[in-house]
Scaffold this active site. Structure first.
Site, PDB file in Angstrom:
ATOM      1  N   ASP A  83       0.926   7.646   1.668  1.00 20.19           N
ATOM      2  CA  ASP A  83       1.677   6.685   0.856  1.00 20.19           C
ATOM      3  C   ASP A  83       2.395   5.641   1.701  1.00 20.19           C
ATOM      4  OD1 ASP A  83       3.246   8.924   1.700  1.00 20.19           O
ATOM      5  OD2 ASP A  83       4.842   8.335   0.323  1.00 20.19           O
ATOM      6  N   GLU A 140       4.921  11.347   0.642  1.00 26.64           N
ATOM      7  CA  GLU A 140       5.856  11.830   1.669  1.00 26.64           C
ATOM      8  C   GLU A 140       7.182  11.107   1.574  1.00 26.64           C
ATOM      9  OE1 GLU A 140       8.275  12.337   4.944  1.00 26.64           O
ATOM     10  OE2 GLU A 140       7.291  10.403   4.680  1.00 26.64           O
TER      11      GLU A 140
END
Length: 389
Positions: A83, A140
Site C-alpha cells: 500500500d 501496512e
C-alpha cells in the site's frame, strides 16, 4: 549462476515493475490493481500455488524447492507490503504517481518489486529444500493488514515456520543493512480527547470553563509522564499533534479536541504510560470541572526480532553485502505491522540502505532502484541458507 549476477540480470525487470507500481499507488486494503499485478507475475514465474484475497486483498505465492525439507524448518515466509500513502507526490519523476493525493512515499513499491524478483529467481532455480512462501500484504500504513492476513489463516494454511520482512532505510548507504535483536520498532497507541467546558464571552472568563485552557494544561501535563514516570533508561514518546478549539478571538470555546500518539518499546512501559494517561486526564477533569472523554486505542505491537532468526538475517545480509556493510542499529520509535507476524512466528525484520534520499513519508521521497539487487538477493539468501538443499 551466482545469485548477485542473476539478480543483476533481473534488475531492469524488477525496476520496471517497481516504477509501474509507483505510478499507480493504492491505499490500505484498496490495492486491487497492485494485487492483480503481483498475482499475474507470480503466475508467469510458475509458482506452485497462488492465493488471492487473503486479508481482503493480500496475495500469497508458494514455491517448492527441489526436494522436501528434511530438518525442523520446512517453510519460510517472506513478506512485502503493497500500500501507498495519502500524500501528494513532489518528486517530478517521469514515473510519478498518476493519482492525485496518493504516492508511494514509504517505498512499498520497492519492497513489492524486490520480493517479486526473489520469487522469480526462486521459481527458476529452486535451489532449496522445502517451501518458500512469498507474502504480499495490504494496509501496512495504519490498517493492520498483517493482522488481517493472520486472522485469515496465513500461518496455519501455509504451515509457515519462520517469517522475514524488510524495509528500506533512507540515510543508510545503498549496499548496507541494519538490524538488531529484540525491540526494533515501537508499539503505537492513539489518544483521542474531547473536552467539554462552558463557553462564553472572552471578557467574562470567570463564568466559563475554558476548554482551550484545559487542553493546554493536558498537553503540558501529558509530556511530564515520559519525563517523570518512565525510567530514564527506557523509551517512550507522547506526542499530541492535533489541538482544535474555538473559531473567534472573543469567544471562549465550549469544546476542544486533542489527538496524539504514544510510542513504547516494552509491554511494561506501554502499560505504565496508558495508566498514567488515564489518571492525568481524570485528574485534570476533576481539577478544572470540565468533562473530558478519553479514547485510548492500542495499535501495532512492538516489532520484536527473535534472537535466533536475527542471526539468520545477519548471515544472509553479510553474504550479500559483506560483514563491513551490516550494522547493528538502535531501536526506532516508528511502528510497523510486521510486528503481528513476529508475534505469530519466529522471524526478523531488517533495514536495507536507500542512500541519501528524502525521508519516509516525505512528498519528495523515492525508493532507490540501486538497492534492488541487495534487497532481492537478501530475500533469496534467507531461503537458500535456511532451507539448504
Amino acid at each position: 549462476m551466482p545469485i548477485v549476477n542473476r539478480v543483476a540480470d533481473l534488475q531492469p525487470d524488477i525496476q520496471a515493475w517497481r516504477r509501474d507500481i509507483h505510478e499507480h499507488p493504492e491505499l490500505l486494503y484498496d490495492v486491487h490493481r497492485t494485487a492483480g499485478f503481483v498475482a499475474d507475475r507470480l503466475k508467469e514465474f510458475g509458482c506452485d500455488e497462488i492465493v488471492t484475497g487473503l486479508g481482503k486483498t493480500g496475495v500469497v505465492g508458494v514455491i517448492k524447492g527441489k526436494k522436501p525439507a528434511s530438518g525442523d524448518i520446512k517453510v519460510i515466509g517472506l513478506r512485502a507490503d503493497m500500500d501507498a500513502l495519502p500524500v501528494q507526490e513532489a518528486t517530478g519523476l517521469p514515473y510519478a504517481s498518476k493519482t492525485p493525493g496518493m504516492m508511494h512515499a514509504c517505498g512499498h513499491d520497492g519492497h513489492t518489486a524486490m520480493l517479486l524478483g526473489a520469487a522469480r529467481y526462486l521459481a527458476e532455480t529452486r535451489n532449496f529444500a522445502g517451501d518458500a512462501v512469498v507474502i504480499f500484504q495490504p494496509a501496512e500504513e495504519g490498517g493492520a493488514g498483517a493482522q488481517a492476513m493472520i486472522k485469515d489463516g496465513l500461518m496455519e494454511r501455509f504451515k509457515i515456520d519462520q517469517v522475514y520482512g524488510m524495509h528500506n532505510g533512507p540515510g543508510l548507504p545503498v549496499g548496507s543493512f541494519a538490524i538488531r535483536p529484540g525491540p526494533l520498532m515501537a508499539a503505537t497507541d492513539s489518544i483521542d480527547i474531547i473536552i467539554e467546558g462552558r463557553g462564553g464571552h472572552a471578557a467574562q472568563p470567570h463564568k466559563c470553563i475554558d476548554s482551550l485552557l484545559v487542553g493546554a494544561q493536558l498537553v503540558t501535563v501529558l509530556q511530564q509522564i515520559v519525563g517523570r514516570n518512565v525510567d530514564p533508561l527506557e523509551s517512550a514518546v507522547i506526542s499530541i499533534c492535533e489541538f482544535h478549539a474555538g473559531n473567534a478571538r472573543n469567544v471562549i470555546p465550549q469544546t476542544a479536541t486533542l489527538r496524539g500518539t504514544v510510542r513504547t518499546l516494552t509491554p511494561k512501559v506501554r502499560e505504565l504510560v496508558e495508566k498514567r494517561v488515564r489518571e492525568v486526564v481524570a485528574g485534570t477533569a476533576q481539577i478544572t470541572g470540565a468533562k473530558i472523554d478519553l479514547t485510548y486505542t492500542r495499535g501495532y505491537p512492538v516489532t520484536l526480532n527473535h534472537a535466533e532468526q536475527t542471526e539468520v538475517a545477519l548471515r544472509a545480509a553479510r553474504d550479500v553485502a559483506g560483514e563491513a556493510n551490516v550494522h547493528e542499529m538502535p531501536p526506532m520509535m516508528g511502528a510497523e505491522d510486521f510486528s503481528y507476524m513476529l508475534e505469530a512466528r519466529p522471524g526478523a525484520f531488517i533495514f536495507c540502505g536507500n542512500g541519501d534520499s528524502a525521508g519516509l513519508h516525505h512528498p519528495a521521497y523515492n525508493f532507490n532502484d540501486e538497492a534492488i539487487v541487495y534487497g532481492t538477493s537478501y530475500f533469496i539468501k534467507i531461503v537458500e541458507n535456511t532451507l539448504a538443499a
